[in-house]
Scaffold this active site. Structure first.
Site, PDB file in Angstrom:
ATOM      1  N   SER A  37       0.336   4.556  -7.832  1.00 11.32           N
ATOM      2  CA  SER A  37      -0.338   5.298  -6.772  1.00 11.32           C
ATOM      3  C   SER A  37      -0.618   6.734  -7.186  1.00 11.32           C
ATOM      4  CB  SER A  37       0.519   5.306  -5.513  1.00 11.32           C
ATOM      5  OG  SER A  37      -0.071   6.148  -4.562  1.00 11.32           O
ATOM      6  N   LYS A  62       4.288  -1.039  -2.922  1.00  8.73           N
ATOM      7  CA  LYS A  62       3.002  -0.340  -3.040  1.00  8.73           C
ATOM      8  C   LYS A  62       2.103  -0.656  -1.845  1.00  8.73           C
ATOM      9  CE  LYS A  62      -0.530   1.861  -4.900  1.00  8.73           C
ATOM     10  NZ  LYS A  62      -1.739   1.326  -4.391  1.00  8.73           N
ATOM     11  N   HIS A 114       3.291   1.284   1.026  1.00  9.98           N
ATOM     12  CA  HIS A 114       2.856   2.667   0.780  1.00  9.98           C
ATOM     13  C   HIS A 114       1.422   2.853   1.283  1.00  9.98           C
ATOM     14  CE1 HIS A 114       0.336   5.300  -1.664  1.00  9.98           C
ATOM     15  NE2 HIS A 114       1.361   6.108  -1.733  1.00  9.98           N
ATOM     16  N   ASN A 115       0.563   1.932   0.930  1.00 14.19           N
ATOM     17  CA  ASN A 115      -0.835   2.064   1.353  1.00 14.19           C
ATOM     18  C   ASN A 115      -0.976   1.945   2.872  1.00 14.19           C
ATOM     19  OD1 ASN A 115      -1.196   2.040  -1.401  1.00 14.19           O
ATOM     20  ND2 ASN A 115      -3.046   0.798  -1.315  1.00 14.19           N
ATOM     21  N   GLU A 141      -0.012   5.111   4.313  1.00 11.23           N
ATOM     22  CA  GLU A 141      -1.124   6.051   4.071  1.00 11.23           C
ATOM     23  C   GLU A 141      -2.177   5.905   5.182  1.00 11.23           C
ATOM     24  OE1 GLU A 141      -2.537   5.840  -0.036  1.00 11.23           O
ATOM     25  OE2 GLU A 141      -4.572   5.845   0.763  1.00 11.23           O
TER      26      GLU A 141
END
Ligand code: 2AM
Length: 484
Positions: A130, A185, A188-189, A192
């Site tokens: 990332s 991940k 995480h997105n 976001e």
């Protein structure tokens, strides 16, 4: 071939190029290959000129140039391309060699591929990377998972190229088996998406309720970036508010209000639905993007459906402070929900996730980097068995402290007809989470009434199920008997 490379990379698009330039700058020799082979020579004679790269014109040549155990990293389009390359690489490998997927693969695919590659006698890593192009070049956040025996062989390369936090700790550590790295991940997105949505809602309140200019908002975001909300996304929002188009007007006002997405937020929402976790803030953020994309229909609706005209008569300075608290409170909810999802996934997929280290991996290099993540790390250092972030003393106190202002913001948004789906639903989640009693007794009564689904009683031990013949016509047969 005289030289041998520490690692090979397939996929010379911008992420791949930047990542190998980063590796080379840290002293590693990298062999590179790309499906469209001309791009290899273009890179070797262009951005890679005079540096320690080996250009390979076939998979065979790439694999032959690598030191053992061989490490072949893919940075290609997620999906079939990854499977195709795995098939092409495998015939050239020897036991102990490692295939690494650094793309944005769906964690379910990574689980499947890890098992497949391991079944062939090789090792597999699926790693989240990332930080976008700039992160790839100067230090991304990396979230590797897969065959744990592969970790010692790649650890030095990964941790050398990863972003570092202030004390020098790399934003990269081992996450867990098979698809754990890509799962982290993906979340995480999703987070976001959530962070961006709540910032967007605050922007709309400032713009439409407080009537603030982009320059004024620039000042507010800049100030917020020095306080609890200190983060990359608040920082770039401050920059965006100050940016002027050629005519001197704010650039942000010229941009069409329809949001795109590549699907990782949707995957996070789907995972939450599959695992039965209330991931409301990220869910609302994905739906908000969908609604924004229905621009033409919204334009039509805006002409025919009326609502309140936003009017603000209160204390603007107070509302701005409340807004900061609303963002802070909602952000705590979003991460608490994300961690709730991690815990459910760890159980389902048999991963041993280190929750504090995940926060540390996101502390630098990536889009959601923020000071706040240090507090999450501390919460799990204090209690590695913490069942929910809101039950940590620090976050409990912060969310309690934020709620008065947060409630005022939500009330103002609702009364003035300003959509704030993420800020408001996060507050509803908090109120639900802190409720000893929720109206699900009525739900169970309804389910039992129309479908004989049975219920448990407050005056009987858990696990005993009862059915009532609500209408006098249903009899005593319960639904499990119908279904069996
Ligand atoms: P290309 O340069 O040959 O298009 C990002 O798109 C990277 O993934 C590029 O290196 C691209 O290679 C590669 N890629 C995309 N789709 C692919 C496919 N179906 N097979 C192999 N490589 C692919």
């Amino acid at each position: 071939m005289t030289k041998s490379a520490d690692i090979g990379l397939i996929g010379l698009a911008v992420m791949g190029e930047n990542l190998v330039l980063n590796m080379e700058s840290k002293g590693f020799t990298v062999a590179v290959y790309n499906r469209t082979v001309e791009k290899v020579d273009k890179f070797i004679h262009g951005r890679g000129a005079g540096k320690n790269f080996i250009g390979a014109h076939s998979i065979e040549e790439l694999v032959a140039s690598l030191e053992r155990p061989r490490k072949v990293m893919l940075l290609v389009k997620a999906g079939q391309a990854v499977d195709d390359f795995i098939e092409q690489i495998i015939p050239h490998l020897e036991p102990g060699d490692i295939i690494i997927d650094g793309g944005n693969s769906y964690f379910v695919d990574t689980i499947r591929r890890a098992k497949y590659v391991e079944s062939k006698g090789f090792l597999y890593i699926g790693t989240g990377v990332s930080g976008g192009e700039i992160g790839a070049l100067h230090g991304p956040s990396m979230m590797p998972g897969g065959s744990v025996e592969a970790w010692p062989a790649v650890k030095n390369i990964f941790q050398s190229i990863a972003a570092k936090v202030d004390d020098g700790t790399p934003c990269c550590d081992w996450v867990g088996s098979d698809g754990a790295g890509h799962f982290v991940k993906m979340v995480h997105n999703g987070i976001e998406y959530g962070d961006m949505q709540i910032i967007g809602e605050a922007y709309q309140v400032m713009r439409d309720l407080l009537g603030m200019s982009a320059d004024e908002m620039h000042e507010v975001f800049k100030k917020w970036n020095t306080e609890e909300l200190d983060s990359y996304l608040i920082e770039i929002t401050a920059d965006i508010m100050a940016y002027k188009d050629e005519d001197g007007k704010p650039m942000v006002d010229k941009i069409l209000d329809t949001a795109g997405q590549k699907g990782t937020g949707k995957w996070t929402g789907t995972a939450a639905l599959d695992l039965g976790i209330p991931l409301t803030l990220i869910g609302e953020s994905v739906f908000a993007r969908f609604l924004s994309a229905q621009k033409d229909m919204r334009v039509e609706a805006s002409k025919v459906i009326s609502g309140p005209k936003p009017t603000f008569t209160g204390d603007k300075v107070q509302l701005l402070d409340d807004l900061k608290m609303a963002l802070y409170g909602a952000k705590i909810i979003s991460y608490a929900q994300g961690y709730n999802l991690f815990m459910a996934a760890a159980k389902e997929y048999d991963w041993k996730l280190n929750y504090g280290d995940i926060a540390l991996m996101w502390r630098g290099g990536c889009i959601i980097r923020s000071a706040f993540l240090g507090d999450i790390k501390k919460a799990f250092d204090t209690n590695p068995e913490l069942p929910h972030l809101l039950l940590d003393g620090f976050f409990k106190q912060k969310v309690e402290g934020a709620q008065d202002g947060w409630r005022r913001v939500c009330a103002a948004a609702l009364i003035n007809g300003i959509p704030a789906p993420a800020l408001t639903s996060a507050l509803c989640y908090l109120d639900g989470f802190r409720s000893e009693w929720l109206p699900a007794n009525l739900l169970q009564a309804q389910r039992d009434y129309f479908g004989a689904h049975t219920y448990e009683r407050i005056d009987k031990p858990r696990g005993q199920f009862f059915h009532t013949n609500w209408t006098g016509e249903g009899g005593d047969t319960v639904s499990t008997a119908y279904n069996s």
